[in-house]
Structure formats: structure tokens, C-alpha cells
Design a protein around this motif. Structure first.
Motif: not given
Length: 134
Positions: A36, A42, A92-94, A96
Motif C-alpha cells: 500500500r 498494472d 483481486h486485491p494485492p 498480503r
């Protein structure tokens, strides 16, 4: 105390911040996902994995389709060093991928000496106990 995490990242435990190892820029709080605090590009996967067949003639070219796959490249906002890359389905979110218990990490490193650079070419520590070498 700064703790090396990857070849590109470290954590400043006193300030609880992720840092770029290339330029020492503070990126984001150590309890957050470090991604973040980075710039994100992208990428169209066809730029990386060029089609093996002519896309004008064939629907499937052995190149990942951008509707099914995306490549995210993460860069330090200060020096531009590439920190991480990941393949994800669109939307899809990054991920973790690194999630430390910061309080436990502080206790673990409280009595240790800071490591500035990871040793290169050093012998790995020998295991105690029996050996299978003859």
C-alpha cells in the motif's frame, strides 16, 4: 533497530515503518501491507508473455488473457526500485504476503545486533545432532 526482510525491504522497529533498502525511504506503517506504500503498475500480461501464435488468426495464443490474469509490479515511490511483482486475477486485491507480529519481532530483536547487509557466501549454520554424511 532495522531488520532486513527481503532483498528490497526492511522494517524500522523503533518507528514501526517499512523501508526501501535501496534508498531508505519510509514507505508505510509496519503493521500495514507494505504494498500500500508503493507505486503500482498494472501490466498487461501480453507485454511480458508475448503471444506464441498470431492473435489476428487465433483466439488462444498461449499468452495470458488480460481478462483472466493481471501482473502487478510494485515500485518504491522515491527511487523507483522494483520491490515486488505478483500475478492476480482481475479484481483481486494485492496479496498480503508478509505479515509480522511486530511486538514479537521487537522482543526477538531486543538483544540482537543490527544486521546492515545480509552475509553473502557464508556457510549456513551447522545443525546439531546426527548427520547422514558418510
Amino acid at each position: 533497530m532495522r531488520v532486513l526482510v527481503t532483498e528490497n525491504l526492511r522494517i524500522d522497529l523503533e518507528q514501526e515503518l517499512w523501508e526501501c533498502r535501496h534508498c531508505e525511504t519510509a514507505l508505510i506503517g509496519a503493521r500495514e501491507n507494505y504494498k500500500r506504500g508503493l507505486l503500482v503498475y498494472d501490466r498487461d500480461p501480453r507485454e511480458i508473455h508475448k503471444p506464441l501464435l498470431d492473435p489476428r488468426k487465433y483466439e488462444r495464443t498461449y499468452s495470458p488473457h488480460p481478462q483472466w490474469c493481471r501482473i502487478l509490479e510494485y515500485y518504491c515511490p522515491q527511487c523507483g526500485a522494483m520491490i515486488e511483482t505478483e500475478y492476480l486475477p482481475p479484481g483481486h486485491p494485492p496479496v498480503r504476503d508478509i505479515d509480522f507480529d511486530i511486538d514479537a519481532l521487537k522482543r526477538q530483536w531486543a538483544d540482537r545486533e543490527e544486521v546492515i547487509e545480509a552475509p553473502v557466501g557464508s556457510e549456513p549454520p551447522r545443525r546439531r545432532g546426527h548427520s547422514h554424511a558418510h
